[in-house]
Write a protein that holds these residues in place. Structure first.
Motif, PDB file in Angstrom:
ATOM      1  N   ARG A 118      -6.432   6.144  23.166  1.00  0.00           N
ATOM      2  CA  ARG A 118      -5.831   4.817  23.387  1.00  0.00           C
ATOM      3  C   ARG A 118      -4.330   4.914  23.119  1.00  0.00           C
ATOM      4  O   ARG A 118      -3.900   4.856  21.969  1.00  0.00           O
ATOM      5  CB  ARG A 118      -6.457   3.780  22.462  1.00  0.00           C
ATOM      6  N   PRO A 119      -3.523   5.057  24.160  1.00  0.00           N
ATOM      7  CA  PRO A 119      -2.079   5.186  23.929  1.00  0.00           C
ATOM      8  C   PRO A 119      -1.446   3.928  23.361  1.00  0.00           C
ATOM      9  O   PRO A 119      -0.362   3.977  22.782  1.00  0.00           O
ATOM     10  CB  PRO A 119      -1.541   5.498  25.332  1.00  0.00           C
ATOM     11  N   ASN A 120      -2.108   2.781  23.525  1.00  0.00           N
ATOM     12  CA  ASN A 120      -1.539   1.510  23.067  1.00  0.00           C
ATOM     13  C   ASN A 120      -2.246   0.999  21.814  1.00  0.00           C
ATOM     14  O   ASN A 120      -2.449  -0.201  21.652  1.00  0.00           O
ATOM     15  CB  ASN A 120      -1.635   0.456  24.182  1.00  0.00           C
ATOM     16  N   GLU A 121      -2.624   1.906  20.921  1.00  0.00           N
ATOM     17  CA  GLU A 121      -3.302   1.507  19.696  1.00  0.00           C
ATOM     18  C   GLU A 121      -2.349   1.587  18.504  1.00  0.00           C
ATOM     19  O   GLU A 121      -1.541   2.508  18.402  1.00  0.00           O
ATOM     20  CB  GLU A 121      -4.518   2.394  19.445  1.00  0.00           C
ATOM     21  N   GLN A 122      -2.468   0.613  17.610  1.00  0.00           N
ATOM     22  CA  GLN A 122      -1.677   0.582  16.384  1.00  0.00           C
ATOM     23  C   GLN A 122      -2.614   0.402  15.198  1.00  0.00           C
ATOM     24  O   GLN A 122      -3.596  -0.349  15.275  1.00  0.00           O
ATOM     25  CB  GLN A 122      -0.653  -0.560  16.417  1.00  0.00           C
ATOM     26  N   VAL A 123      -2.300   1.087  14.103  1.00  0.00           N
ATOM     27  CA  VAL A 123      -3.077   0.980  12.871  1.00  0.00           C
ATOM     28  C   VAL A 123      -2.166   0.406  11.788  1.00  0.00           C
ATOM     29  O   VAL A 123      -1.104   0.971  11.504  1.00  0.00           O
ATOM     30  CB  VAL A 123      -3.631   2.347  12.433  1.00  0.00           C
ATOM     31  N   PHE A 124      -2.575  -0.711  11.188  1.00  0.00           N
ATOM     32  CA  PHE A 124      -1.748  -1.404  10.197  1.00  0.00           C
ATOM     33  C   PHE A 124      -2.491  -1.475   8.863  1.00  0.00           C
ATOM     34  O   PHE A 124      -3.613  -1.997   8.804  1.00  0.00           O
ATOM     35  CB  PHE A 124      -1.414  -2.820  10.647  1.00  0.00           C
ATOM     36  N   VAL A 125      -1.859  -0.987   7.803  1.00  0.00           N
ATOM     37  CA  VAL A 125      -2.401  -1.097   6.451  1.00  0.00           C
ATOM     38  C   VAL A 125      -1.590  -2.146   5.688  1.00  0.00           C
ATOM     39  O   VAL A 125      -0.376  -2.009   5.529  1.00  0.00           O
ATOM     40  CB  VAL A 125      -2.355   0.252   5.708  1.00  0.00           C
ATOM     41  N   PHE A 126      -2.261  -3.204   5.238  1.00  0.00           N
ATOM     42  CA  PHE A 126      -1.632  -4.242   4.429  1.00  0.00           C
ATOM     43  C   PHE A 126      -1.765  -3.856   2.956  1.00  0.00           C
ATOM     44  O   PHE A 126      -2.859  -3.486   2.495  1.00  0.00           O
ATOM     45  CB  PHE A 126      -2.329  -5.588   4.620  1.00  0.00           C
ATOM     46  N   SER A 127      -0.672  -3.946   2.204  1.00  0.00           N
ATOM     47  CA  SER A 127      -0.735  -3.682   0.765  1.00  0.00           C
ATOM     48  C   SER A 127       0.302  -4.530   0.040  1.00  0.00           C
ATOM     49  O   SER A 127       1.147  -5.173   0.669  1.00  0.00           O
ATOM     50  CB  SER A 127      -0.535  -2.191   0.467  1.00  0.00           C
ATOM     51  N   GLU A 128       0.229  -4.497  -1.290  1.00  0.00           N
ATOM     52  CA  GLU A 128       1.077  -5.371  -2.101  1.00  0.00           C
ATOM     53  C   GLU A 128       1.419  -4.688  -3.417  1.00  0.00           C
ATOM     54  O   GLU A 128       0.582  -3.991  -4.007  1.00  0.00           O
ATOM     55  CB  GLU A 128       0.336  -6.681  -2.373  1.00  0.00           C
ATOM     56  N   TRP A 129       2.649  -4.875  -3.859  1.00  0.00           N
ATOM     57  CA  TRP A 129       3.098  -4.442  -5.192  1.00  0.00           C
ATOM     58  C   TRP A 129       3.313  -5.712  -5.993  1.00  0.00           C
ATOM     59  O   TRP A 129       4.139  -6.554  -5.633  1.00  0.00           O
ATOM     60  CB  TRP A 129       4.383  -3.637  -5.055  1.00  0.00           C
ATOM     61  N   PHE A 130       2.562  -5.878  -7.086  1.00  0.00           N
ATOM     62  CA  PHE A 130       2.554  -7.140  -7.832  1.00  0.00           C
ATOM     63  C   PHE A 130       2.765  -6.853  -9.309  1.00  0.00           C
ATOM     64  O   PHE A 130       1.970  -6.140  -9.932  1.00  0.00           O
ATOM     65  CB  PHE A 130       1.218  -7.851  -7.616  1.00  0.00           C
ATOM     66  N   HIS A 131       3.837  -7.397  -9.882  1.00  0.00           N
ATOM     67  CA  HIS A 131       4.174  -7.133 -11.280  1.00  0.00           C
ATOM     68  C   HIS A 131       4.179  -8.451 -12.048  1.00  0.00           C
ATOM     69  O   HIS A 131       5.070  -9.281 -11.891  1.00  0.00           O
ATOM     70  CB  HIS A 131       5.554  -6.476 -11.380  1.00  0.00           C
ATOM     71  N   PRO A 132       3.167  -8.667 -12.919  1.00  0.00           N
ATOM     72  CA  PRO A 132       3.118  -9.905 -13.700  1.00  0.00           C
ATOM     73  C   PRO A 132       3.880  -9.787 -15.013  1.00  0.00           C
ATOM     74  O   PRO A 132       4.213  -8.691 -15.456  1.00  0.00           O
ATOM     75  CB  PRO A 132       1.623 -10.067 -13.958  1.00  0.00           C
ATOM     76  N   TYR A 133       4.133 -10.931 -15.628  1.00  0.00           N
ATOM     77  CA  TYR A 133       4.716 -10.998 -16.965  1.00  0.00           C
ATOM     78  C   TYR A 133       3.926 -12.008 -17.776  1.00  0.00           C
ATOM     79  O   TYR A 133       3.386 -12.981 -17.234  1.00  0.00           O
ATOM     80  CB  TYR A 133       6.185 -11.416 -16.906  1.00  0.00           C
TER      81      TYR A 133
END
Length: 684
Positions: free
Chosen positions: A188-203
């Motif tokens: 599939r030449p028109n395929e995209q793979v997306f990984v969602f992630s987050e950096w979360f620093h509480p106090y």
């Protein structure tokens, strides 16, 4: 979640129009000697393939990462790296054909004990904990296995003792995509793979705001990869949610067909007849989704999370102080408990919330810093976070849109002081009738229903009577890019939609191609403007609606956020906290059009009485009529994210009283709407 406590505080004595931002403090920083993470777009698979065997070596290393621009903050993280290469965010992608054997060497080069899961998809279904790979500091493991199941998966790492939900910042970027193709499937030449992630620093200090940045393939907008997709060719997006938070995924301009939906360890292909067509759908925490669409219209478009606090200044590290007294406490040697005593509360289904009350508030406009709730008067709003932009090139000689014979509407964006709870001002819409403009402080909540006819061109002149800029998005409509309404993006080349300045106007000209139920809403400073009332329903029909049997329920914002970075506790249903009842006729089939447009919440709608849950027949999703296999009778309960619409048919055979319960899916708010079913004679 702590929203109930916040609501009580807001109801009894907190009356600011805008909450002052909590003070920001220096971020933990990485040692200068650590390797810097590269961004990985998931275009090139890792390892060496020989016949039906993939040989791969992965390392876990301590490193430094810039989730935004080169001049923005750098933070410490644990990272995956292909052995001998730079670490990446996300980690190396494994892409193989079903039946491939894998020889994997997994090495923990950090000083913390790590648990890695997901490298052997579906194994956990049968043997539970055997899917986990435990790695002591400086230890290695040799693994051999086979990918027996096709689909979209991901692997992830965590500090020993942390679950998937507990990975807040130091181990938050230990994620990597796995794509297993069925044998014989063409590339599939028109395929995209997306990984969602987050950096979360509480106090744990209530005078310190938590810090968070949300990214797609290692970068946050506007630094995410810009794509060019071919006009008229099928495209596949694979979305992998490596976060313990749900995301309503909205695609501008086009419908997408969901072909599979699963989790990090188990894919769920969907039979063709049951594959839903939609433009907004929620991906679960730890979930995966693959969908296809055809970009049929040239211009600039977006795919993004439709929670406004995942695409605004809430989710950026930009503007935080650069030096820290803690300096290198979290560099090459993360402690076994990197959070230490830092207390936090999390919700796996909505934005994380930290207990804390601002040290000061302001009753009037405030200047907002990056990462704070934006002032209503601020024009410096920018998209951030979970946004991907793509361009569909225009073919040579393509004719410009011709809206000849268009129907003219005039829609005013205005402010009504004191209209909302606790004296908050409402920002909303008024529709002009005839040549006389509505009063400058008239605002309809929700916005006036815009009833358009399929295939008939319309020109909507949007007049901005606010003291700040705005932009209006016609959510879900398959129209030209320029009037799509994303400031400084919609359009193409140098011909871009600009924010509608105060006391200025903009003409949105388009022809709606299908009948259905859609929302329209602000697309600039969305969170402040939409929570304060800038939303409404747009209904496209083939012929005039029968309002005795065609009913609209709009659930949206009822006041701005009270605490910086925390969900607004206010909501309205049909513009009220105690909405007027729906009146139906026994024995008649009624159409219920439900619009969920609160930018902070997923919303559950349930129709029931004291004895039973009702049933209804689903007939449309996001304005797209369901095919027969999907238009089924089902229990009258649906959960929807912001921007989703759903149409149902409901028929009560006898007079009686029902209740449509409208509530946030997490602890927050509840609004009941009475549904009164009358006899035909009484109804007439």
């Amino acid at each position: 979640m702590i929203i109930s406590a916040l609501f009580a505080a807001a109801t009894f004595g907190v009356h600011p129009q805008i909450v002052a931002a909590l003070p920001r403090v220096p971020l933990p920083r990485a040692a200068a000697s650590l390797p810097r993470a590269a961004t990985h777009g998931n275009h090139t698979p890792a390892g060496t393939q020989t016949g039906r065997t993939l040989t791969l070596a992965l390392d876990v290393v301590s490193g430094a990462w810039k989730p935004e621009g080169d001049d923005d903050p750098e933070v410490p993280v644990l990272l995956f790296a292909e052995h001998g290469k730079s670490p990446t965010v996300p980690g190396p992608m494994i892409r193989v054909v079903q039946g491939t054997n894998v020889r994997l060497t997994l090495t923990n080069a950090s000083d913390s004990a790590i648990v890695v899961r997901g490298l052997r998809p579906r194994l956990a279904d049968h043997r539970g904990a055997e899917d986990s790979v435990m790695l002591a500091p400086r230890a290695s493991r040799e693994l051999s296995y086979r990918f027996d199941s096709a689909g979209t998966f991901f692997y992830f790492g965590a500090l020993r003792g942390n679950t998937f939900d507990d990975r807040l910042w130091i181990d938050s970027q230990l994620n990597g995509a796995i794509v297993v193709e069925p044998p014989g499937q063409p590339s599939r030449p028109n395929e995209q793979v997306f990984v969602f992630s987050e950096w979360f620093h509480p106090y744990d200090d209530p005078n310190r705001a938590f810090e968070v940045v949300s990214v797609i393939n290692g970068k946050a907008w506007p630094h995410t990869e810009r794509l060019t997709l071919p006009l008229g060719d099928s495209v596949r997006f694979r979305v992998l949610n490596a976060m313990p938070l749900a995301h309503p995924i909205h695609l501008h301009g086009f419908y997408y067909r969901i072909v599979s939906r699963g989790t990090w360890q188990k894919d769920g292909p969907i039979r063709r007849a049951l594959q839903p067509m939609m433009n907004t759908d929620v991906i679960a925490p730890g979930g995966t989704m693959a969908f296809d669409f055809v970009p049929t219209t040239p211009g600039n478009w977006l795919m993004h999370c439709h929670f406004s606090f995942h695409m605004d200044e809430t989710v950026t590290l930009a503007g935080s102080p650069r030096d820290s007294a803690e300096a290198a406490m979290l560099t090459s040697r993360p402690p076994s408990d990197p959070m230490g005593h830092l207390a936090h509360e999390t919700s796996a289904a909505s934005e994380r919330s930290i207990t804390g009350v601002p040290t000061g508030t302001t009753a009037g406009p405030a200047t907002a810093s990056a990462g704070s709730s934006m002032s209503h008067r601020s024009g410096e709003h920018h998209m951030r976070g979970l946004v991907v932009g793509f361009t569909v090139p225009s073919p040579p000689g393509r004719a410009a849109y011709d809206g000849a014979g268009a129907r003219d509407l005039r829609l005013l964006v205005q402010r009504k002081a004191g209209r909302l709870i606790n004296g908050y001002s409402a920002f909303g819409f008024a529709l002009q009738s005839g040549s006389t403009e509505p009063a400058r402080d008239s605002v309809a909540l929700p916005g006036p229903v815009l009833e358009l006819q399929r295939g008939k061109p319309v020109r909507i002149t949007v007049v901005n009577n606010l003291e700040e800029p705005t932009g209006i998005h016609w959510h879900g409509l398959e129209i030209e890019s320029f009037p799509d309404g994303v400031p400084n993006w919609s359009g193409s080349g140098d011909h871009l939609f600009k924010p509608i300045a105060p006391r200025d106007s903009f003409v949105a000209a388009f022809t709606p191609p299908r009948a259905g139920t859609f929302p329209y809403h602000s697309h600039l400073n969305e969170r402040a403007q939409i929570t304060s009332g800038m939303y409404g329903a747009l209904i496209v029909t083939e012929s005039p609606r029968d309002l005795e049997r065609d009913h609209l329920i709009v659930a949206g914002g009822g006041g701005p956020a009270v605490f910086a970075k925390i969900e607004s506790p206010y909501a309205l249903v049909n513009g009220r906290r105690s909405p007027a009842p729906l009146r139906l006729t026994a024995g008649k089939t009624h159409r219920l059009r439900i619009v969920s447009v609160h930018p902070d919440w997923r919303i559950a709608f349930t129709l029931r009485n004291d004895r039973t849950l009702a049933t209804w027949r689903a007939i449309a999703k996001d304005g797209y009529d369901m095919p027969p296999a999907q238009a089924t009778v089902r229990p009258a309960h649906v959960e929807m994210g912001p921007g989703e619409t759903a149409d149902f048919e409901f028929r009560a055979m006898a007079p009686g009283r029902w209740l449509l319960e409208v509530r946030s899916t997490d602890t927050g708010w509840f609004i009941p709407m009475e549904v009164i079913v009358e006899s035909g004679k009484a109804a007439r």
